[in-house]
Design a protein around this motif. Sequence first.
Motif, PDB file in Angstrom:
ATOM      1  N   VAL A 119       0.829  -1.201   0.000  1.00 20.77           N
ATOM      2  CA  VAL A 119       0.000   0.000   0.000  1.00 20.77           C
ATOM      3  C   VAL A 119       0.865   1.253   0.000  1.00 20.77           C
ATOM      4  O   VAL A 119       2.025   1.239   0.434  1.00 20.77           O
ATOM      5  N   ARG A 120       0.269   2.335  -0.509  1.00 22.06           N
ATOM      6  CA  ARG A 120       0.851   3.671  -0.380  1.00 22.06           C
ATOM      7  C   ARG A 120       0.102   4.376   0.738  1.00 22.06           C
ATOM      8  O   ARG A 120      -1.129   4.484   0.702  1.00 22.06           O
ATOM      9  N   VAL A 121       0.830   4.835   1.744  1.00 28.52           N
ATOM     10  CA  VAL A 121       0.205   5.496   2.888  1.00 28.52           C
ATOM     11  C   VAL A 121       0.243   7.007   2.653  1.00 28.52           C
ATOM     12  O   VAL A 121       1.309   7.570   2.413  1.00 28.52           O
ATOM     13  N   VAL A 122      -0.919   7.638   2.732  1.00 29.35           N
ATOM     14  CA  VAL A 122      -1.001   9.081   2.507  1.00 29.35           C
ATOM     15  C   VAL A 122      -1.012   9.845   3.822  1.00 29.35           C
ATOM     16  O   VAL A 122      -0.261  10.809   4.000  1.00 29.35           O
ATOM     17  N   SER A 123      -1.854   9.417   4.771  1.00 27.01           N
ATOM     18  CA  SER A 123      -1.997  10.169   6.026  1.00 27.01           C
ATOM     19  C   SER A 123      -1.958   9.236   7.230  1.00 27.01           C
ATOM     20  O   SER A 123      -2.299   8.056   7.144  1.00 27.01           O
ATOM     21  N   ASP A 124      -1.527   9.800   8.339  1.00 24.27           N
ATOM     22  CA  ASP A 124      -1.530   9.083   9.620  1.00 24.27           C
ATOM     23  C   ASP A 124      -1.728  10.125  10.717  1.00 24.27           C
ATOM     24  O   ASP A 124      -1.130  11.205  10.670  1.00 24.27           O
ATOM     25  N   SER A 125      -2.573   9.828  11.682  1.00 24.06           N
ATOM     26  CA  SER A 125      -2.701  10.726  12.835  1.00 24.06           C
ATOM     27  C   SER A 125      -1.932  10.110  13.998  1.00 24.06           C
ATOM     28  O   SER A 125      -2.051   8.912  14.274  1.00 24.06           O
ATOM     29  N   LEU A 126      -1.125  10.936  14.643  1.00 24.14           N
ATOM     30  CA  LEU A 126      -0.226  10.446  15.694  1.00 24.14           C
ATOM     31  C   LEU A 126      -1.002  10.260  16.991  1.00 24.14           C
ATOM     32  O   LEU A 126      -1.804  11.104  17.381  1.00 24.14           O
ATOM     33  N   CYS A 127      -0.732   9.159  17.664  1.00 26.82           N
ATOM     34  CA  CYS A 127      -1.511   8.760  18.832  1.00 26.82           C
ATOM     35  C   CYS A 127      -0.634   8.717  20.084  1.00 26.82           C
ATOM     36  O   CYS A 127       0.537   8.328  20.019  1.00 26.82           O
ATOM     37  N   MET A 128      -1.218   9.082  21.217  1.00 28.03           N
ATOM     38  CA  MET A 128      -0.494   8.987  22.481  1.00 28.03           C
ATOM     39  C   MET A 128      -0.073   7.550  22.774  1.00 28.03           C
ATOM     40  O   MET A 128       0.927   7.313  23.466  1.00 28.03           O
ATOM     41  N   SER A 129      -0.793   6.584  22.215  1.00 26.48           N
ATOM     42  CA  SER A 129      -0.410   5.184  22.395  1.00 26.48           C
ATOM     43  C   SER A 129       0.958   4.910  21.784  1.00 26.48           C
ATOM     44  O   SER A 129       1.723   4.085  22.294  1.00 26.48           O
ATOM     45  N   THR A 130       1.283   5.599  20.686  1.00 27.64           N
ATOM     46  CA  THR A 130       2.607   5.453  20.084  1.00 27.64           C
ATOM     47  C   THR A 130       3.676   6.011  21.013  1.00 27.64           C
ATOM     48  O   THR A 130       4.740   5.412  21.199  1.00 27.64           O
ATOM     49  N   TYR A 131       3.403   7.166  21.607  1.00 26.75           N
ATOM     50  CA  TYR A 131       4.342   7.739  22.575  1.00 26.75           C
ATOM     51  C   TYR A 131       4.592   6.760  23.722  1.00 26.75           C
ATOM     52  O   TYR A 131       5.732   6.548  24.143  1.00 26.75           O
ATOM     53  N   LYS A 132       3.520   6.146  24.221  1.00 27.04           N
ATOM     54  CA  LYS A 132       3.664   5.187  25.322  1.00 27.04           C
ATOM     55  C   LYS A 132       4.502   3.984  24.894  1.00 27.04           C
ATOM     56  O   LYS A 132       5.324   3.475  25.670  1.00 27.04           O
ATOM     57  N   GLY A 165      -5.662   5.579  29.274  1.00 28.37           N
ATOM     58  CA  GLY A 165      -4.658   4.529  29.444  1.00 28.37           C
ATOM     59  C   GLY A 165      -3.441   5.031  30.198  1.00 28.37           C
ATOM     60  O   GLY A 165      -2.643   5.799  29.652  1.00 28.37           O
ATOM     61  N   PRO A 166      -3.252   4.658  31.460  1.00 27.59           N
ATOM     62  CA  PRO A 166      -2.082   5.123  32.208  1.00 27.59           C
ATOM     63  C   PRO A 166      -0.813   4.378  31.798  1.00 27.59           C
ATOM     64  O   PRO A 166      -0.867   3.219  31.380  1.00 27.59           O
ATOM     65  N   ILE A 167       0.320   5.056  31.919  1.00 23.22           N
ATOM     66  CA  ILE A 167       1.604   4.399  31.699  1.00 23.22           C
ATOM     67  C   ILE A 167       2.013   3.619  32.940  1.00 23.22           C
ATOM     68  O   ILE A 167       2.613   2.545  32.861  1.00 23.22           O
ATOM     69  N   ASP A 168       1.653   4.144  34.119  1.00 19.00           N
ATOM     70  CA  ASP A 168       1.995   3.520  35.403  1.00 19.00           C
ATOM     71  C   ASP A 168       1.195   2.233  35.595  1.00 19.00           C
ATOM     72  O   ASP A 168      -0.030   2.271  35.719  1.00 19.00           O
ATOM     73  N   HIS A 169       1.884   1.098  35.643  1.00 22.51           N
ATOM     74  CA  HIS A 169       1.207  -0.195  35.799  1.00 22.51           C
ATOM     75  C   HIS A 169       0.534  -0.330  37.164  1.00 22.51           C
ATOM     76  O   HIS A 169      -0.336  -1.191  37.340  1.00 22.51           O
ATOM     77  N   ALA A 170       0.942   0.486  38.121  1.00 25.24           N
ATOM     78  CA  ALA A 170       0.375   0.379  39.472  1.00 25.24           C
ATOM     79  C   ALA A 170      -0.673   1.459  39.736  1.00 25.24           C
ATOM     80  O   ALA A 170      -1.106   1.631  40.885  1.00 25.24           O
ATOM     81  N   PHE A 171      -1.105   2.162  38.701  1.00 25.59           N
ATOM     82  CA  PHE A 171      -2.069   3.245  38.903  1.00 25.59           C
ATOM     83  C   PHE A 171      -3.352   2.713  39.541  1.00 25.59           C
ATOM     84  O   PHE A 171      -3.913   1.698  39.112  1.00 25.59           O
ATOM     85  N   SER A 172      -3.827   3.416  40.573  1.00 23.13           N
ATOM     86  CA  SER A 172      -5.067   3.023  41.248  1.00 23.13           C
ATOM     87  C   SER A 172      -5.750   4.266  41.794  1.00 23.13           C
ATOM     88  O   SER A 172      -5.155   5.347  41.856  1.00 23.13           O
ATOM     89  N   ALA A 173      -7.007   4.124  42.180  1.00 19.98           N
ATOM     90  CA  ALA A 173      -7.768   5.253  42.696  1.00 19.98           C
ATOM     91  C   ALA A 173      -8.877   4.737  43.603  1.00 19.98           C
ATOM     92  O   ALA A 173      -9.259   3.560  43.551  1.00 19.98           O
ATOM     93  N   LYS A 174      -9.402   5.626  44.404  1.00 14.77           N
ATOM     94  CA  LYS A 174     -10.424   5.267  45.387  1.00 14.77           C
ATOM     95  C   LYS A 174     -11.810   5.268  44.751  1.00 14.77           C
ATOM     96  O   LYS A 174     -12.193   6.218  44.058  1.00 14.77           O
TER      97      LYS A 174
END
Length: 416
Positions: free
Chosen positions: A31-44, A286-295
Amino acid sequence: MKTKAVRMAGKNQLLFGEVELPKIREDEILVRVVSDSLCMSTYKAVQQGSEHSKVPNNVAQMPVMLGHEFCGEILEVGAKWKGRYQAGQKFAMQPNIDSLAAPGYSYPYCGGNSQYAILPPEAMENNCLLHYEQDAYFYGSLAEPMSCIIGAYHTNFHTVKGEYKHILGTKKGGNLALLASVGPMGLGAIDYALHCENAPKLLVVTDINEERLARAASIYTVEAAQKLGIALHYVNTAKPGMTEYMMQLSGGKGYDDILIFAPVEDVIQQASDIIGVDGCMNFFAGPIDHAFSAKINFYKVHYNRIHICGNSGGNADDMQEALDMAAARRINPASMVTHVGGLDSVVDTILHLPEIPGGKKLEYNTISMPMTAIADFGKLGETDPMFRRLAEICEAHNGLWSREAEEYLLSHAKPI
């Protein structure tokens, strides 16, 4: 053939340059790729490298192409797929092939931050290569994040007291709260809430940034929502007493559905405070911290039948729904986009994504251009005629990116 591409070789190790693509096999598609939107998931993923569940352990030896929100044109079809796909067809990509592999994370020759890519057979086998009919490519890219949002709405569920069955989806005509939701994904969630089949009667949108709330309110106005029979309220939760105010807006009943768009303990606590009987809380962030929790108030979970769920990504049906709604002009995902750039802007943008304000960063693989805020087009246009015309086009579309803007950019920007 050669292609320019952005690849990851490990934690914060991004490469930009030419890659030699092998000849496709009979079960692959070029395929020829024309557009892509950048996602925070990629940063993670870039922060985690091979520790990410979808990034191969040998990424240092075999770098993977980045980008999973992409749209383009089919160039060559392997023999296995010739009855189903044809060269010249446009496509949009649903990257959630399976739980262990995805374009943009797992493949050396398949990603949206590349001019050309080879789609693996499992993409077609799992119906992830979708036919795309619209003129503008960027809508195909934005269908992927919209599919994640749609998946969240479909993930929520409710019950009938005394009956052991789940009623899937948000409650039609109910009370819906979108918390911390005027970022790019939150804007898409507002759009979908207003125009989906299960539209609420009350929609409350919160954030702590007045400027972002004002932008959201200028795109999705209270008056337009009222015409749809929806009471829309924007609430700045940085102000005191807002939890009580939101309960007052609900008539003291609380909220049937809550979608949470930021991994912040106070936001989750607030969701727990305002949830109604048989209410469903979806932790979308989606947190990066695997131990993220809340009350959370588990007294209410027990006695008020509160449901807690989450989802990451959508499926092919969700993405098809996003494509169909955009084609029918029922939603306009362009509201998510605040920046536009070329392929050579991707590395710097991804590495600094959390620091760059605004919404979605949209990139085009055929051009060379810094990642540029749409809001800055006018100022740049004082010395650059291309940006002057882009500013005029965007202004005519309420400050949003559009098919006309895409066509003009691709025909006037510097080729890469």
